[in-house]
Design an enzyme around this catalytic site. Structure first.
Site, PDB file in Angstrom:
ATOM      1  N   LYS A 164      83.644  35.422  15.178  1.00 52.11           N
ATOM      2  CA  LYS A 164      84.874  35.183  14.428  1.00 52.11           C
ATOM      3  C   LYS A 164      85.865  34.513  15.365  1.00 52.11           C
ATOM      4  O   LYS A 164      86.286  35.077  16.368  1.00 52.11           O
ATOM      5  CB  LYS A 164      85.454  36.501  13.908  1.00 52.11           C
TER       6      LYS A 164
ATOM      7  N   LYS B 139      82.519  32.742  11.265  1.00 53.50           N
ATOM      8  CA  LYS B 139      83.762  32.545  10.525  1.00 53.50           C
ATOM      9  C   LYS B 139      84.761  31.806  11.406  1.00 53.50           C
ATOM     10  O   LYS B 139      84.945  32.221  12.544  1.00 53.50           O
ATOM     11  CB  LYS B 139      84.327  33.916  10.127  1.00 53.50           C
TER      12      LYS B 139
HETATM   13 ZN   LIG Z   1      91.804  42.097  11.357  1.00 56.58          ZN
END
Ligand SMILES: [Zn+2]
Length: 325
Positions: A195, A248
């Site tokens: 992420k 992501k």
């Molecule tokens: Zn968060």
């Protein structure tokens, strides 16, 4: 005049020829639809920066799930908006909070719907960071205990999959252990493994009211410049017991999706994030892009890069097109 024997254009001539040899096929089967839920009844409040996306209450989330069933979309991922925020994000693991109530409502009505829950603290903390603070920094190990508690409360409410998105070190292992010790060995973990600290999350922070009140998330989310580090993160999560891994955002990180898919034979999810959605919506509103075609091209690219599942706000629109085809 010399000409090569092979002319690729021969198989592009008609739609049926193109359809016959198409390499990448989208299906509603691979879509996961995000839902933002809060406590209450009959809520359906539009999120201005994400046209077509709403804040829902448990009952309207069930209505939404009804439509998803019709469109053959198998899964949702839930994000919660608390009534009260505090330093420690206590409402995140309250048994009757928005997410927990919505899980029960969804499972009651649609037991076969795959219910995934986002596990993080940023929507729930008064400071908007993804963990427990120690001064101005997020304390890794103190946060793990709370994340495990949140995941457990989602499992108790009936979640099929928990998805930690905080990027603390060791969180997948901590959650796996807590789930197993409490009899939830059947609950899967979809780890937000790679992420990135991305500016494409802007509209989501409106939607989830989760912007940090000071500083940013660079001390725990990944530097957009790093690819090898993403592979190390994925490796750690798999070793700690992740069942699926995620990259992501998706669009600016297609190379990462590809590398993760090539390196590990695990299911890979990609999050087609709010900024990617809102850019297309905004351009379409101005008539600058053909929304449908750009949407389908984007989703095809994410799947072609190697994503097995796509979390996307376009899920319903894309499923409608695929169903009609
Ligand atoms: Zn968060």
């Amino acid at each position: 005049m010399w000409f090569p024997d092979y002319r690729p254009r021969r198989l592009r001539r008609t739609e049926n020829l193109r359809r016959m040899i198409r390499e990448t096929r989208l299906s509603p089967d691979m879509f996961i639809y995000p839902l933002f839920v809060r406590k209450g009844k009959g809520i359906r409040n539009p999120i201005p920066s994400m046209p077509g996306v709403f804040h829902l209450s448990p009952d309207t989330a069930v209505q939404e799930a009804e439509e998803l069933q019709r469109l053959q979309i198998p899964a949702v991922i839930l994000f919660g908006l608390p009534e009260v925020k505090d330093e420690k994000g206590s409402e995140a693991h309250a048994p009757d909070a928005a997410v927990q109530s919505t899980i029960r409502a969804l499972k009651d009505r649609f037991p076969q719907l795959v219910v995934i829950t986002d596990v993080c603290l940023c929507e729930y903390t008064s400071h908007g960071h993804c963990g427990i603070l120690d001064g101005q920094e997020v304390h890794n190990d103190a946060t793990l205990e709370v994340l495990a508690r949140i995941a457990l409360s989602h499992a108790e409410a009936g979640a099929d999959v928990v998805a930690p998105s905080d990027m603390m070190d060791g969180r997948v292992g901590a959650i796996r252990q807590a789930l197993d010790e409490n009899g939830f060995d059947r609950v899967a973990i979809m780890a937000y493994s790679a992420k990135y600290c991305s500016s494409f999350y802007g509209p989501f922070r409106d939607a989830a009211d989760s912007a940090p009140q000071f500083g940013d998330r660079r001390a725990y989310q990944m530097d957009p410049a790093n690819a090898l580090e993403a592979l190390r993160e994925v490796n750690l999560d798999i070793e700690e017991g992740a069942d699926m891994v995620m990259v992501k955002p998706a669009l600016a990180y297609l190379d990462i999706i590809r590398r993760v898919k090539e390196e590990y034979d695990y299911p890979v999810a990609a999050y087609n994030v709010s900024g990617e959605y809102s850019m297309i919506k905004a351009a379409a509103i101005h008539g600058w892009l053909d929304e449908e075609r750009v949407m389908m091209e984007t989703l095809t690219a994410i799947h072609r890069a190697g994503a097995d599942c796509i979390i996307t706000y376009f899920a319903k629109d894309a499923a409608r097109i695929l169903g009609a085809a």
